[in-house]
Design a protein around this motif. Structure first.
Motif, PDB file in Angstrom:
ATOM      1  N   VAL A   1      31.366   7.246 -38.986  1.00 23.06           N
ATOM      2  CA  VAL A   1      30.151   6.790 -39.622  1.00 23.06           C
ATOM      3  C   VAL A   1      30.117   5.683 -40.768  1.00 23.06           C
ATOM      4  O   VAL A   1      29.104   4.852 -40.228  1.00 23.06           O
ATOM      5  N   ARG A   2      31.049   5.418 -41.557  1.00 21.57           N
ATOM      6  CA  ARG A   2      31.188   4.236 -42.437  1.00 21.57           C
ATOM      7  C   ARG A   2      31.284   3.151 -41.421  1.00 21.57           C
ATOM      8  O   ARG A   2      30.520   2.102 -41.698  1.00 21.57           O
ATOM      9  N   THR A   3      32.436   3.171 -40.370  1.00 20.21           N
ATOM     10  CA  THR A   3      32.400   1.918 -39.441  1.00 20.21           C
ATOM     11  C   THR A   3      31.012   1.762 -38.794  1.00 20.21           C
ATOM     12  O   THR A   3      30.780   0.584 -38.461  1.00 20.21           O
ATOM     13  N   SER A   4      30.539   2.897 -38.345  1.00 21.03           N
ATOM     14  CA  SER A   4      29.324   2.384 -37.249  1.00 21.03           C
ATOM     15  C   SER A   4      28.294   1.848 -38.174  1.00 21.03           C
ATOM     16  O   SER A   4      27.608   0.727 -37.756  1.00 21.03           O
ATOM     17  N   VAL A   5      28.027   2.157 -39.506  1.00 20.76           N
ATOM     18  CA  VAL A   5      27.021   1.423 -40.284  1.00 20.76           C
ATOM     19  C   VAL A   5      27.452   0.095 -40.543  1.00 20.76           C
ATOM     20  O   VAL A   5      26.546  -0.828 -40.534  1.00 20.76           O
ATOM     21  N   ILE A   6      28.830  -0.245 -40.764  1.00 19.36           N
ATOM     22  CA  ILE A   6      29.193  -1.697 -41.003  1.00 19.36           C
ATOM     23  C   ILE A   6      28.992  -2.356 -39.659  1.00 19.36           C
ATOM     24  O   ILE A   6      28.415  -3.588 -39.952  1.00 19.36           O
ATOM     25  N   ILE A   7      29.285  -1.850 -38.666  1.00 12.32           N
ATOM     26  CA  ILE A   7      29.111  -2.695 -37.312  1.00 12.32           C
ATOM     27  C   ILE A   7      27.478  -2.952 -37.248  1.00 12.32           C
ATOM     28  O   ILE A   7      27.081  -4.006 -36.836  1.00 12.32           O
ATOM     29  N   ASP A   8      26.571  -1.795 -37.521  1.00 14.88           N
ATOM     30  CA  ASP A   8      25.056  -2.028 -37.429  1.00 14.88           C
ATOM     31  C   ASP A   8      24.639  -3.118 -38.489  1.00 14.88           C
ATOM     32  O   ASP A   8      23.882  -3.881 -38.005  1.00 14.88           O
ATOM     33  N   ARG A   9      25.079  -3.034 -39.618  1.00 18.02           N
ATOM     34  CA  ARG A   9      24.745  -4.199 -40.559  1.00 18.02           C
ATOM     35  C   ARG A   9      25.330  -5.545 -39.904  1.00 18.02           C
ATOM     36  O   ARG A   9      24.829  -6.595 -40.116  1.00 18.02           O
ATOM     37  N   ALA A  10      26.566  -5.762 -39.450  1.00 14.84           N
ATOM     38  CA  ALA A  10      26.954  -7.022 -38.751  1.00 14.84           C
ATOM     39  C   ALA A  10      26.137  -7.477 -37.635  1.00 14.84           C
ATOM     40  O   ALA A  10      25.748  -8.594 -37.795  1.00 14.84           O
ATOM     41  N   ILE A  11      25.655  -6.517 -36.852  1.00 19.30           N
ATOM     42  CA  ILE A  11      24.841  -6.824 -35.809  1.00 19.30           C
ATOM     43  C   ILE A  11      23.294  -7.248 -36.335  1.00 19.30           C
ATOM     44  O   ILE A  11      22.608  -8.284 -36.078  1.00 19.30           O
TER      45      ILE A  11
ATOM     46  N   ALA B   1      25.673 -19.353 -41.988  1.00 23.23           N
ATOM     47  CA  ALA B   1      26.398 -19.449 -40.285  1.00 23.23           C
ATOM     48  C   ALA B   1      27.910 -19.161 -40.461  1.00 23.23           C
ATOM     49  O   ALA B   1      28.271 -18.414 -39.312  1.00 23.23           O
ATOM     50  N   PHE B   2      28.380 -20.016 -41.140  1.00 23.63           N
ATOM     51  CA  PHE B   2      29.926 -19.785 -41.103  1.00 23.63           C
ATOM     52  C   PHE B   2      30.440 -18.409 -41.286  1.00 23.63           C
ATOM     53  O   PHE B   2      31.344 -17.926 -40.669  1.00 23.63           O
ATOM     54  N   CYS B   3      29.851 -17.843 -42.523  1.00 23.56           N
ATOM     55  CA  CYS B   3      30.222 -16.462 -42.631  1.00 23.56           C
ATOM     56  C   CYS B   3      29.945 -15.620 -41.581  1.00 23.56           C
ATOM     57  O   CYS B   3      30.931 -14.658 -41.261  1.00 23.56           O
ATOM     58  N   ILE B   4      28.847 -15.812 -41.139  1.00 21.27           N
ATOM     59  CA  ILE B   4      28.445 -14.636 -40.151  1.00 21.27           C
ATOM     60  C   ILE B   4      29.501 -14.909 -38.710  1.00 21.27           C
ATOM     61  O   ILE B   4      30.048 -13.805 -38.238  1.00 21.27           O
ATOM     62  N   ILE B   5      29.412 -16.143 -38.485  1.00 30.03           N
ATOM     63  CA  ILE B   5      30.543 -16.409 -37.186  1.00 30.03           C
ATOM     64  C   ILE B   5      31.779 -15.883 -37.320  1.00 30.03           C
ATOM     65  O   ILE B   5      32.355 -15.314 -36.643  1.00 30.03           O
ATOM     66  N   SER B   6      32.319 -16.198 -38.664  1.00 25.02           N
ATOM     67  CA  SER B   6      33.699 -15.583 -39.144  1.00 25.02           C
ATOM     68  C   SER B   6      33.752 -14.270 -38.901  1.00 25.02           C
ATOM     69  O   SER B   6      34.739 -13.594 -38.518  1.00 25.02           O
ATOM     70  N   LEU B   7      32.842 -13.560 -39.384  1.00 26.42           N
ATOM     71  CA  LEU B   7      32.637 -11.899 -39.169  1.00 26.42           C
ATOM     72  C   LEU B   7      32.930 -11.397 -37.773  1.00 26.42           C
ATOM     73  O   LEU B   7      33.779 -10.531 -37.465  1.00 26.42           O
TER      74      LEU B   7
ATOM     75  N   LEU C   1      19.922  -7.636 -29.279  1.00 24.17           N
ATOM     76  CA  LEU C   1      18.595  -7.881 -28.945  1.00 24.17           C
ATOM     77  C   LEU C   1      17.570  -7.170 -29.657  1.00 24.17           C
ATOM     78  O   LEU C   1      16.531  -7.730 -30.077  1.00 24.17           O
ATOM     79  N   LEU C   2      17.804  -5.687 -30.097  1.00 24.09           N
ATOM     80  CA  LEU C   2      16.901  -5.245 -30.968  1.00 24.09           C
ATOM     81  C   LEU C   2      16.925  -5.876 -32.452  1.00 24.09           C
ATOM     82  O   LEU C   2      15.797  -5.550 -32.984  1.00 24.09           O
ATOM     83  N   SER C   3      18.004  -6.043 -32.771  1.00 25.67           N
ATOM     84  CA  SER C   3      18.141  -6.645 -34.021  1.00 25.67           C
ATOM     85  C   SER C   3      17.529  -7.993 -34.257  1.00 25.67           C
ATOM     86  O   SER C   3      16.663  -8.205 -35.005  1.00 25.67           O
TER      87      SER C   3
END
Length: 188
Positions: free
Chosen positions: A13-23, A56-62, A115-117
Motif C-alpha cells: 500500500v505504501r509503495t503504491s502511494v509513493i509510485i502514484d505520487r511520483a507519477i 526538473a532535475f529532482c523529478i528526473i532523478s527520482l 497520461l491520466l496524471s
C-alpha cells in the motif's frame, strides 16, 4: 478488513502511494516542460529559471532511481550500515524499488497512469486559466503551464495544513513575474 499486522500488505500500500505520487510529479513536470518550451524566452529571462530546472532535475532523478536497476543497487550498497534507521530506510527503499519494477514490466499501465496524471494536472491549469479570465486577470495560458505545476509542487510541501499560505505566496510570487498585481493574483 485490513490486517494491520500484515506488513507485506501495508508495504505494498505504501509503495503504491509513493509510485502514484511520483507519477503525479511526472505529470506536473511534463506540463511545466511543455509550457517552458513554448515560453522559453520568458523562462530564460525569469528569476525562476533555477527553480524550474531544480524541480526538473529532482523529478528526473527520482524516475531514474525508480526505474534503473543499476542506480537501485548503488543506493542499496550505500545503505549497507547496520544502524536501525539505515536498516529501516533500506527496507522502505527495497519495497519502493520492487513496486517500480512491477510497473517497469507493464509499460501499458505506466503509460496510462502518466497520461491520466497529465490530463488531471492539465485540468487544474485550465481551472486556473478560466478562473483568471472570469475575474479579468490577463495571464497567458502557456505561462500557466509553467507556473501552476510548480505552484502545485511547492504547495504539496508538508509545511502547512493543505498548503494554506504556501500556495497563496507561490501564486503571488509567480504571477508577479507575468505582471499580475498581488491582489489579483490572490483572487485567482
Amino acid at each position: 478488513g485490513i490486517d494491520e499486522n500484515d506488513s507485506g500488505f501495508l508495504n505494498k500500500v505504501r509503495t503504491s502511494v509513493i509510485i502514484d505520487r511520483a507519477i503525479g510529479l511526472l505529470g506536473l513536470f511534463v506540463l511545466s516542460l511543455i509550457g517552458g518550451i513554448f515560453c522559453c524566452r520568458f523562462l530564460i529571462k525569469s528569476k525562476f529559471t533555477f527553480v524550474f530546472f531544480a524541480i526538473a532535475f529532482c523529478i528526473i532523478s527520482l524516475f531514474c532511481v525508480l526505474f534503473s536497476r543499476n542506480l537501485q543497487e548503488l543506493i542499496k550498497n550505500c545503505l549497507s550500515c547496520n544502524s536501525k534507521i539505515i536498516v529501516r530506510m533500506k527496507a522502505v527503499f527495497e519495497n519502493i524499488t520492487e513496486a517500480s519494477l512491477s510497473y517497469r514490466k507493464n509499460y501499458a499501465v505506466l503509460v496510462h497512469a502518466i497520461l491520466l496524471s497529465i490530463y488531471s494536472n492539465l485540468c487544474v491549469v485550465i481551472y486556473f486559466y478560466l478562473l483568471a479570465k472570469s475575474i479579468h486577470v490577463q495571464i497567458p495560458f502557456l505561462m500557466l503551464l509553467i507556473f501552476v505545476p510548480i505552484i502545485e509542487f511547492i504547495s504539496a510541501a508538508p509545511i502547512s495544513i493543505g498548503g494554506i499560505g504556501i500556495r497563496d505566496a507561490a501564486v503571488v510570487m509567480f504571477f508577479a513575474t507575468a505582471g499580475v498585481p498581488a491582489p489579483e493574483a490572490l483572487s485567482v
